[in-house]
Design a protein around this motif. Structure first.
Motif, PDB file in Angstrom:
ATOM      1  N   GLY A  33       0.850  -1.042  -0.035  1.00  0.00           N
ATOM      2  CA  GLY A  33      -0.061  -0.082   0.006  1.00  0.00           C
ATOM      3  C   GLY A  33       0.819   1.046   0.163  1.00  0.00           C
ATOM      4  N   ALA A  34       0.204   2.474  -0.377  1.00  0.00           N
ATOM      5  CA  ALA A  34       0.837   3.562  -0.168  1.00  0.00           C
ATOM      6  C   ALA A  34       0.088   4.871  -0.175  1.00  0.00           C
ATOM      7  CB  ALA A  34       1.644   3.543  -1.716  1.00  0.00           C
ATOM      8  N   SER A  35       0.477   5.873   0.079  1.00  0.00           N
ATOM      9  CA  SER A  35      -0.382   7.079   0.301  1.00  0.00           C
ATOM     10  C   SER A  35       0.416   8.234  -0.331  1.00  0.00           C
ATOM     11  CB  SER A  35      -0.587   7.550   1.562  1.00  0.00           C
ATOM     12  OG  SER A  35      -1.366   8.627   1.833  1.00  0.00           O
ATOM     13  N   PHE A  45      -2.183  19.504  -3.086  1.00  0.00           N
ATOM     14  CA  PHE A  45      -3.065  19.487  -4.516  1.00  0.00           C
ATOM     15  C   PHE A  45      -3.802  18.492  -4.937  1.00  0.00           C
ATOM     16  CE2 PHE A  45      -3.204  21.600  -8.335  1.00  0.00           C
ATOM     17  CZ  PHE A  45      -3.240  20.638  -9.298  1.00  0.00           C
ATOM     18  N   GLN A  46      -2.902  17.443  -4.714  1.00  0.00           N
ATOM     19  CA  GLN A  46      -3.925  15.957  -4.936  1.00  0.00           C
ATOM     20  C   GLN A  46      -3.392  14.917  -3.680  1.00  0.00           C
ATOM     21  OE1 GLN A  46      -3.095  14.396  -8.803  1.00  0.00           O
ATOM     22  NE2 GLN A  46      -4.519  15.937  -9.736  1.00  0.00           N
ATOM     23  N   SER A  47      -4.256  14.164  -3.214  1.00  0.00           N
ATOM     24  CA  SER A  47      -3.745  12.996  -2.316  1.00  0.00           C
ATOM     25  C   SER A  47      -4.801  12.079  -2.400  1.00  0.00           C
ATOM     26  CB  SER A  47      -4.086  13.870  -0.944  1.00  0.00           C
ATOM     27  OG  SER A  47      -3.861  12.696   0.177  1.00  0.00           O
ATOM     28  N   PHE A  48      -4.180  10.716  -2.274  1.00  0.00           N
ATOM     29  CA  PHE A  48      -4.961   9.569  -2.361  1.00  0.00           C
ATOM     30  C   PHE A  48      -4.105   8.263  -2.158  1.00  0.00           C
ATOM     31  CE2 PHE A  48      -3.203  10.802  -6.715  1.00  0.00           C
ATOM     32  CZ  PHE A  48      -2.427   9.777  -6.875  1.00  0.00           C
ATOM     33  N   SER A  61      -5.727   4.600   3.903  1.00  0.00           N
ATOM     34  CA  SER A  61      -6.643   5.683   3.908  1.00  0.00           C
ATOM     35  C   SER A  61      -5.641   6.902   4.114  1.00  0.00           C
ATOM     36  CB  SER A  61      -7.784   5.773   5.071  1.00  0.00           C
ATOM     37  OG  SER A  61      -7.045   5.985   6.344  1.00  0.00           O
ATOM     38  N   ASN A  62      -6.343   8.168   4.258  1.00  0.00           N
ATOM     39  CA  ASN A  62      -5.498   9.232   4.439  1.00  0.00           C
ATOM     40  C   ASN A  62      -5.286   9.430   5.928  1.00  0.00           C
ATOM     41  OD1 ASN A  62      -7.897   9.890   5.515  1.00  0.00           O
ATOM     42  ND2 ASN A  62      -8.094  11.882   4.578  1.00  0.00           N
TER      43      ASN A  62
END
Length: 120
Positions: A33-35, A45-48, A61-62
């Motif tokens: 997994g990765a964030s 700007f973008q986060s997922f 999750s965040n």
């Protein structure tokens, strides 16, 4: 300016497309997994998040915490570069000079290289 070029490239790639590409890379390289957060000095700007925090258990999750291991060197270096730049201190300056100017009693004392070590 390089920063603007990067922002334009990020804006040109929709988050869903970027997420799909990174998720394929994650699966190809067997990463559980990765964030990801792409940010600028103006903020996030973008986060997922992708994959699982523990294989086959919890989705990332965040709020997922990751151990950063040796990435702490990268974060520490980025902080140091910003810190010295904001104070007008050249990265070519010898460490002992910086320590003296900051009022520190600590010095690199090796007679052969102590005064040669620079911030960079």
């Amino acid at each position: 300016m390089v920063r603007h070029k990067i922002l334009l490239e990020i804006e040109a790639a929709p988050a869903d497309s970027l997420r799909d590409d990174l998720d394929k890379m994650r699966e190809t390289n067997d990463i559980a997994g990765a964030s990801i957060c792409l940010s600028t000095s103006d903020g996030c700007f973008q986060s997922f998040s992708l994959g699982e925090s523990i294989r086959s258990e919890k989705k990332v999750s965040n709020m997922t915490l990751f151990e950063i291991a040796s990435l702490s060197k990268t974060i520490g270096s980025a902080f140091a570069i910003e810190y010295f730049a904001k104070r007008g201190i050249s990265l070519d300056k010898p460490v002992n000079e910086v320590l003296e100017e900051c009022g520190s009693d600590f010095r690199l004392t090796n007679p052969k290289w102590g005064n040669l070590v620079q911030l960079s």
